[in-house]
Design an enzyme around this catalytic site. Structure first.
Site, mmCIF file in Angstrom:
data_model
loop_
_atom_site.group_PDB
_atom_site.id
_atom_site.type_symbol
_atom_site.label_atom_id
_atom_site.label_comp_id
_atom_site.label_asym_id
_atom_site.label_seq_id
_atom_site.Cartn_x
_atom_site.Cartn_y
_atom_site.Cartn_z
ATOM 1 N N PHE A 208 8.065 1.369 -0.750
ATOM 2 C CA PHE A 208 9.064 1.583 0.305
ATOM 3 C C PHE A 208 9.754 2.947 0.210
ATOM 4 C CE2 PHE A 208 8.874 -3.110 0.248
ATOM 5 C CZ PHE A 208 8.609 -3.346 1.586
ATOM 6 N N HIS B 87 8.629 -9.823 6.269
ATOM 7 C CA HIS B 87 8.598 -8.402 5.922
ATOM 8 C C HIS B 87 9.645 -7.645 6.750
ATOM 9 C CE1 HIS B 87 6.937 -4.338 5.358
ATOM 10 N NE2 HIS B 87 6.339 -4.839 4.287
ATOM 11 N N ASP C 34 0.846 -1.184 0.000
ATOM 12 C CA ASP C 34 0.000 0.000 0.000
ATOM 13 C C ASP C 34 0.884 1.236 0.000
ATOM 14 O OD1 ASP C 34 -2.823 0.269 0.049
ATOM 15 O OD2 ASP C 34 -2.730 1.176 2.048
ATOM 16 N N TYR D 85 2.281 4.870 1.197
ATOM 17 C CA TYR D 85 2.253 5.602 2.467
ATOM 18 C C TYR D 85 1.071 6.571 2.459
ATOM 19 C CZ TYR D 85 7.069 3.909 2.941
ATOM 20 O OH TYR D 85 8.196 3.129 3.032
#
Length: 228
Positions: free
Chosen positions: A79, A188, A66, A68
């Site tokens: 990221f 993760h 998703d 930010y």
């Protein structure tokens, strides 16, 4: 929505824009804008991952979930955050693993544009989000579109490294042909999980070893300093 700025992807993805799911997604996003909701990233960056990394240059794929959801963070690369924004916790841990694996000192910023320009496709599964509402645009159609992006890389490219961090990315990458590509999996890099196997995974050196062995060159994982 169009891929006018990502011509290398158009032959495989343009047809998606006439599919009912994409028509519905477009209508949903327009309705959100009509009621003055703030959507991230800005519309011109929704497809930035595809624009920054042409299909014929893809060497590594990193799958995020998703964008930010705070102001000025997202710019279309998973990221990554825009210059001047504090590096998010998961990216801090990515930098820690880079240092452990390759001796690369952590960057003082979280702007991953240079990775994208070298052929690292930084693809979120969902390409938009409402301000301050994580996962608010999940299940609206983006997942189907980004599945098509991954399928396109799987079928049209050779010897790509897929970095699948966390169960969500691993499920999304389940169709990848492991005879044709290198698939590396770990938990993760989030602070909640990184200590359970992300730290020490050595994915960055493994990726470069594979690319080198296939004659595809190396990724320069060291991020350049930002001016100013």
């Amino acid at each position: 929505m169009t891929l006018d700025n990502a011509p290398s992807w158009q032959p495989w993805l343009d047809a998606e824009f006439t599919q009912p799911y994409m028509v519905q997604l477009t209508q949903f996003l327009q309705q959100e804008k009509n009621v003055q909701k703030h959507i991230y990233p800005p519309e011109h960056q929704w497809f930035h991952a595809l624009e920054a990394t042409p299909l014929d240059r893809v060497r590594v794929v990193i799958i995020g979930q998703d964008p930010y959801h705070q102001p000025n963070q997202a710019h279309g690369l998973c990221f990554s955050v825009q210059p001047g924004i504090k590096t998010p916790p998961s990216l801090v841990n990515i930098y820690k693993e880079l240092h452990s694996d390759l001796g690369i000192e952590p960057a003082r910023h979280g702007y991953l544009e240079s990775w994208a320009q070298q052929g690292v496709l930084l693809l979120n599964a969902v390409l938009t989000v409402e301000d301050s509402k994580a996962a608010s645009h999940q299940g609206k159609g983006w997942e189907r579109f980004t599945d098509k992006v991954i399928t396109t890389v799987n079928e049209q490219c050779e010897h790509v490294v897929f970095l699948l961090w966390g169960s969500y990315a691993q499920k999304k990458g389940a169709m990848i042909d492991t005879q044709r590509h290198l698939v590396l999996k770990s938990v993760h890099p989030s602070p909640l999980a990184a200590y359970r196997g992300f730290f020490g995974c050595r994915h960055f050196s493994q990726a470069n070893d594979y690319l080198s062995a296939q004659g595809r060159g190396l990724i320069e994982w060291q991020l350049p300093a930002l001016n100013g």
